[in-house]
Design a protein around this motif. Sequence first.
Motif, PDB file in Angstrom:
ATOM      1  N   GLY A  14      -5.481 -84.765  84.144  1.00 57.97           N
ATOM      2  CA  GLY A  14      -5.540 -84.848  85.599  1.00 57.97           C
ATOM      3  C   GLY A  14      -4.213 -84.637  86.314  1.00 57.97           C
ATOM      4  N   TYR A  15      -3.232 -84.062  85.625  1.00 56.06           N
ATOM      5  CA  TYR A  15      -1.939 -83.809  86.257  1.00 56.06           C
ATOM      6  C   TYR A  15      -1.885 -82.388  86.802  1.00 56.06           C
ATOM      7  N   LYS A  16      -1.167 -82.244  87.894  1.00 50.32           N
ATOM      8  CA  LYS A  16      -1.067 -80.978  88.592  1.00 50.32           C
ATOM      9  C   LYS A  16      -0.222 -79.973  87.802  1.00 50.32           C
ATOM     10  N   TYR A  17      -0.688 -78.759  87.762  1.00 53.23           N
ATOM     11  CA  TYR A  17       0.074 -77.665  87.166  1.00 53.23           C
ATOM     12  C   TYR A  17       1.086 -77.191  88.203  1.00 53.23           C
ATOM     13  N   THR A  18       2.351 -77.076  87.794  1.00 52.82           N
ATOM     14  CA  THR A  18       3.367 -76.511  88.681  1.00 52.82           C
ATOM     15  C   THR A  18       4.214 -75.534  87.882  1.00 52.82           C
ATOM     16  N   GLY A  19       4.857 -74.637  88.581  1.00 60.65           N
ATOM     17  CA  GLY A  19       5.761 -73.688  87.936  1.00 60.65           C
ATOM     18  C   GLY A  19       6.922 -74.396  87.263  1.00 60.65           C
ATOM     19  N   LYS A  20       7.397 -75.483  87.885  1.00 61.32           N
ATOM     20  CA  LYS A  20       8.497 -76.249  87.289  1.00 61.32           C
ATOM     21  C   LYS A  20       8.078 -76.836  85.952  1.00 61.32           C
ATOM     22  N   ARG A  21       6.889 -77.415  85.911  1.00 61.95           N
ATOM     23  CA  ARG A  21       6.411 -78.012  84.657  1.00 61.95           C
ATOM     24  C   ARG A  21       6.238 -76.941  83.588  1.00 61.95           C
ATOM     25  N   GLU A  22       5.679 -75.804  83.973  1.00 60.32           N
ATOM     26  CA  GLU A  22       5.516 -74.733  82.991  1.00 60.32           C
ATOM     27  C   GLU A  22       6.877 -74.254  82.487  1.00 60.32           C
ATOM     28  N   MET A  23       7.841 -74.116  83.389  1.00 59.29           N
ATOM     29  CA  MET A  23       9.170 -73.665  82.987  1.00 59.29           C
ATOM     30  C   MET A  23       9.828 -74.659  82.030  1.00 59.29           C
ATOM     31  N   ASP A  47      16.568 -71.289  88.840  1.00 57.59           N
ATOM     32  CA  ASP A  47      15.373 -70.956  89.623  1.00 57.59           C
ATOM     33  C   ASP A  47      15.036 -72.007  90.681  1.00 57.59           C
ATOM     34  N   TYR A  48      15.485 -73.233  90.456  1.00 64.56           N
ATOM     35  CA  TYR A  48      15.187 -74.336  91.369  1.00 64.56           C
ATOM     36  C   TYR A  48      16.494 -75.059  91.700  1.00 64.56           C
ATOM     37  N   PRO A  49      17.323 -74.482  92.604  1.00 70.19           N
ATOM     38  CA  PRO A  49      18.661 -75.033  92.870  1.00 70.19           C
ATOM     39  C   PRO A  49      18.676 -76.468  93.387  1.00 70.19           C
ATOM     40  N   GLY A  50      17.642 -76.933  94.051  1.00 65.48           N
ATOM     41  CA  GLY A  50      17.630 -78.297  94.591  1.00 65.48           C
ATOM     42  C   GLY A  50      17.026 -79.326  93.656  1.00 65.48           C
ATOM     43  N   LEU A  51      16.703 -78.933  92.452  1.00 58.82           N
ATOM     44  CA  LEU A  51      16.046 -79.820  91.493  1.00 58.82           C
ATOM     45  C   LEU A  51      16.946 -81.011  91.153  1.00 58.82           C
ATOM     46  N   SER A  52      16.336 -82.195  91.072  1.00 53.73           N
ATOM     47  CA  SER A  52      17.115 -83.411  90.815  1.00 53.73           C
ATOM     48  C   SER A  52      16.870 -83.942  89.406  1.00 53.73           C
ATOM     49  N   PHE A  53      17.795 -84.797  88.960  1.00 52.52           N
ATOM     50  CA  PHE A  53      17.617 -85.464  87.667  1.00 52.52           C
ATOM     51  C   PHE A  53      16.363 -86.326  87.688  1.00 52.52           C
ATOM     52  N   ASP A  54      16.050 -86.926  88.835  1.00 55.97           N
ATOM     53  CA  ASP A  54      14.844 -87.758  88.926  1.00 55.97           C
ATOM     54  C   ASP A  54      13.600 -86.967  88.559  1.00 55.97           C
ATOM     55  N   THR A  55      13.500 -85.761  89.085  1.00 56.85           N
ATOM     56  CA  THR A  55      12.341 -84.905  88.785  1.00 56.85           C
ATOM     57  C   THR A  55      12.306 -84.567  87.302  1.00 56.85           C
ATOM     58  N   ILE A  56      13.455 -84.244  86.737  1.00 53.45           N
ATOM     59  CA  ILE A  56      13.528 -83.923  85.311  1.00 53.45           C
ATOM     60  C   ILE A  56      13.093 -85.123  84.487  1.00 53.45           C
ATOM     61  N   TYR A  57      13.675 -86.288  84.760  1.00 53.85           N
ATOM     62  CA  TYR A  57      13.353 -87.489  83.981  1.00 53.85           C
ATOM     63  C   TYR A  57      11.891 -87.900  84.127  1.00 53.85           C
ATOM     64  N   ARG A  58      11.334 -87.790  85.334  1.00 55.33           N
ATOM     65  CA  ARG A  58       9.917 -88.130  85.532  1.00 55.33           C
ATOM     66  C   ARG A  58       9.027 -87.250  84.669  1.00 55.33           C
ATOM     67  N   ASN A  59       9.329 -85.939  84.655  1.00 55.05           N
ATOM     68  CA  ASN A  59       8.517 -85.019  83.858  1.00 55.05           C
ATOM     69  C   ASN A  59       8.743 -85.208  82.361  1.00 55.05           C
ATOM     70  N   LEU A  60       9.975 -85.466  81.940  1.00 52.90           N
ATOM     71  CA  LEU A  60      10.229 -85.733  80.524  1.00 52.90           C
ATOM     72  C   LEU A  60       9.448 -86.961  80.070  1.00 52.90           C
ATOM     73  N   SER A  61       9.455 -87.999  80.898  1.00 55.74           N
ATOM     74  CA  SER A  61       8.723 -89.223  80.587  1.00 55.74           C
ATOM     75  C   SER A  61       7.218 -88.952  80.505  1.00 55.74           C
ATOM     76  N   LEU A  62       6.702 -88.202  81.462  1.00 57.29           N
ATOM     77  CA  LEU A  62       5.280 -87.844  81.457  1.00 57.29           C
ATOM     78  C   LEU A  62       4.931 -87.034  80.207  1.00 57.29           C
ATOM     79  N   PHE A  63       5.736 -86.032  79.900  1.00 66.02           N
ATOM     80  CA  PHE A  63       5.465 -85.174  78.741  1.00 66.02           C
ATOM     81  C   PHE A  63       5.513 -85.978  77.441  1.00 66.02           C
ATOM     82  N   GLN A  64       6.402 -86.949  77.381  1.00 59.89           N
ATOM     83  CA  GLN A  64       6.462 -87.780  76.182  1.00 59.89           C
ATOM     84  C   GLN A  64       5.225 -88.679  76.107  1.00 59.89           C
TER      85      GLN A  64
END
Length: 145
Positions: A14-23, A47-64
């Motif tokens: 049930g998680y949203k597909y995004t280009g960031k997640r695919e990348m 590709d995503y100059p405004g990307l934050s560590f928070d976004t990275i960590y949230r997705n890493l946590s989700l993927f794990q």
Amino acid sequence: MNVSDALDVLKKEGYKYTGKREMMIQLFADEDRYISAKEVLEHMQKDYPGLSFDTIYRNLSLFQELTILEETELEGEKRYRITCQTHSHHHHLICLTCGRTEHFHTCPVSEEAIAKQFPAFQVEGHKFEVYGTCESCSLQKEAGT
């Protein structure tokens, strides 16, 4: 796991597909090593100059959490790799220089021995990692590069 399988897991849960997640997932699929959140951010900021560590960590946590990624700790820092495609019981050799991993299928842990010594303990699983230097990095060190 490959990119398609990982995206299917996201969709199924049930998680949203995004280009960031695919990348991000593609980055892990292309690497045969553990990589840090900092490396992920540096790769994605092109590709995503405004990307934050928070976004990275949230997705890493989700993927794990969804078992898309595996986690280990090297030099006091969490690092991640795509979940192994092999479903047979195995462990990892991890190069401390480049982070590459190799599977080895010999298991040094005897769950029977644990059960004999600790009969009330219910083993759910285990993880065994061996740290060292891979052949390529050893050869580079010997050559002085």
